[in-house]
Design a protein around this motif. Sequence first.
Motif, short mmCIF file in Angstrom:
data_model
loop_
_atom_site.label_atom_id
_atom_site.label_comp_id
_atom_site.label_asym_id
_atom_site.label_seq_id
_atom_site.Cartn_x
_atom_site.Cartn_y
_atom_site.Cartn_z
N LEU A 137 0.75 -1.05 -0.38
CA LEU A 137 -0.16 -0.12 -0.07
C LEU A 137 1.14 0.86 0.46
CD1 LEU A 137 -2.85 -1.13 2.76
CD2 LEU A 137 -2.85 -1.07 0.58
N LEU A 138 1.06 1.64 -1.54
CA LEU A 138 2.21 2.85 -1.23
C LEU A 138 1.94 3.98 -1.64
CD1 LEU A 138 5.24 0.59 -3.68
CD2 LEU A 138 5.43 1.10 -0.95
N ASP A 139 1.71 4.88 -0.96
CA ASP A 139 0.91 6.70 -1.11
C ASP A 139 2.20 7.00 -2.02
OD1 ASP A 139 -0.45 8.72 -0.83
OD2 ASP A 139 0.00 9.22 1.68
N SER A 140 1.55 7.94 -2.93
CA SER A 140 2.93 8.79 -3.77
C SER A 140 2.67 10.08 -2.96
CB SER A 140 1.41 8.80 -5.25
OG SER A 140 0.14 9.66 -4.82
N GLY A 141 1.95 10.69 -2.17
CA GLY A 141 2.49 11.15 -1.50
C GLY A 141 3.57 11.40 -0.49
N ALA A 142 4.10 10.33 -0.34
CA ALA A 142 5.25 10.03 0.58
C ALA A 142 6.27 10.87 0.42
CB ALA A 142 5.96 8.12 0.61
N ALA A 143 6.84 10.65 1.44
CA ALA A 143 8.75 11.80 1.66
C ALA A 143 9.60 10.64 0.83
CB ALA A 143 8.89 11.99 2.44
N TYR A 144 9.25 9.89 1.55
CA TYR A 144 10.07 8.52 0.35
C TYR A 144 9.76 6.97 0.94
CZ TYR A 144 12.01 7.99 5.26
OH TYR A 144 11.93 8.00 6.66
N VAL A 145 10.40 5.91 -0.30
CA VAL A 145 9.78 4.20 0.85
C VAL A 145 10.82 3.70 0.65
CG1 VAL A 145 9.14 1.96 -0.15
CG2 VAL A 145 7.83 4.76 -1.21
N HIS A 146 11.42 3.31 1.96
CA HIS A 146 12.42 2.60 2.82
C HIS A 146 12.07 1.38 2.83
CE1 HIS A 146 14.88 0.57 4.99
NE2 HIS A 146 16.02 1.46 5.07
N TYR A 147 13.12 0.39 2.23
CA TYR A 147 13.56 -1.13 2.10
C TYR A 147 14.65 -1.44 2.52
CZ TYR A 147 14.68 -2.39 -3.17
OH TYR A 147 15.55 -2.84 -3.66
N THR A 148 14.21 -3.42 2.41
CA THR A 148 16.12 -3.45 2.78
C THR A 148 15.80 -5.27 1.66
OG1 THR A 148 15.92 -3.19 5.53
CG2 THR A 148 17.09 -4.19 4.47
N PRO A 149 17.03 -4.56 1.14
CA PRO A 149 17.26 -5.49 0.62
C PRO A 149 17.41 -7.10 0.05
CG PRO A 149 18.04 -3.61 -1.00
CD PRO A 149 17.89 -3.32 0.64
N ASN A 150 17.79 -7.18 1.63
CA ASN A 150 19.36 -8.44 2.02
C ASN A 150 18.89 -8.12 3.77
OD1 ASN A 150 20.29 -10.60 1.75
ND2 ASN A 150 21.34 -10.40 3.07
#
Length: 361
Positions: A137-150
Motif C-alpha cells: 500500500l504505497l502512497d504517492s505523497g510519501a516523502a520516500y519509500v524505504h526497504y531492506t534488499p537483504n
Amino acid sequence: MSRTWNFAAGPAAMPEEVLRQAQAELLEWRDARASVMEISHRSKAFMALAAEIESDLRGLAAIPAHYKVLFLQGGATLQFALLAMNLAAPGQHADYVLSGHWGEKAAREAAPYVEVRIAADARASQYRALPPRADWLLDSGAAYVHYTPNETIHGLEFADIPEVGSVPLVADFSSSILSAPLDVTRFGMIYAGAQKNIGPSGLTLLIIREDLLTRATRPMAGIFRYAEHAAHESMLNTPNTFGWYLAGLTLQWIARCGGLAAMAVRNRRKADTLYAAIDGSGGYYRNPVDASARSRMNIPFFLHDARLDSVFLRESEQAGLLALKGHRALGGMRASLYNAMPQEGVEALVAFMQDFNKRHG
C-alpha cells in the motif's frame, strides 16, 4: 595459528589479498613515510586517495554524476534516523516495507522524525517470505519509500528492485552492496555499513541523488545534514581514514576479480552450493525461507535436533569453520557468504555438514 573460513555476519571476512597489502603498507604508505592512518585527512596525499577511491567506486558501480557519494560514520543504524531527518519535513510521512529485523529497526528509529506508514509487512510469515508485491500500500505523497534488499538475520533477499513510482526509493544495502550489478538510478538513496562487503566496521557508504540534498527539512546541527557532508567531501569532521583506505583496497580487489558481474556469478554459485546441501540432507538440515526469497549473502539453517547445536558449533570451529552460530533472535546456524568468502570455504562447510550428519545422524 592459521587463518580459517570465517562465516561471520559482520564484521565479516575481508579478502586476504587486501589484508596482506594493508599489512605490507601499514608502517609506510606510498611516499608518506608514515602509516595512512597517521597522516592528516586534509593532506594532499589523503585527499588524492579519497578522490581515487570515489572514482573507483563510481566506475565499479556505474554511479551517475548526479549522485553524491559520501563516506560517513555511525553505521547503517545512524542512517535510520538521519535519512528521516534529511528526507522528510515535519508532518510528512514515509512508507516502510518490513521484511525482517533490520527493516523493523529502520522504521522504529525513523519514527521520531517522520510519520512511519507500514506499506508492506512480512511479520505474519515470521519473516519466512517477502510481503507479496500486490499487497503493498504505497502512497504517492510519501516523502520516500524505504526497504531492506537483504535481511542479514532472517536470510531474505529481494530478487529485483521494487517499482515505487516517482517517490524516492531508499534502501539499506548493508549486507548485499557490491555483490552484483545494481541500477543506481532506480534509487533516491542507497546506504550501507562497510563491514560486510566493503571493508571494516566504522565506515558507512551513502549514495544519494543530488536533488534530495536540497529538500527543506527541519533545523538540525550541520553534522547531521547530508548536504553539509557532501559540501565538505565527507570531511566535515575527521573521517575513518584507515577504514576508507581499506575500502579502497577492497574496491580494487573486486575490480581485479572481474567487477560486479563476476561477483554476482561467484556469489550465486556459493549460495546454490550451500542450499543444495541443506535441501539434499533429507531433513537433517533445513532452511525455512521461501525458495523465491532466499538470500545469497546470509543463509540461516537449523539441525533436525536443536540439542545437537552446541556440538555442531564446537566441532565446526575445531574444523576451521568460524562464526556459524545463528543470531540470538532465531538460534540455529547462519553462514554469511559475502564477496570475500571463496567457493572453497563453502565447499569445506558442506563437507563438514555431510560428515557431521553421518557421525551424529
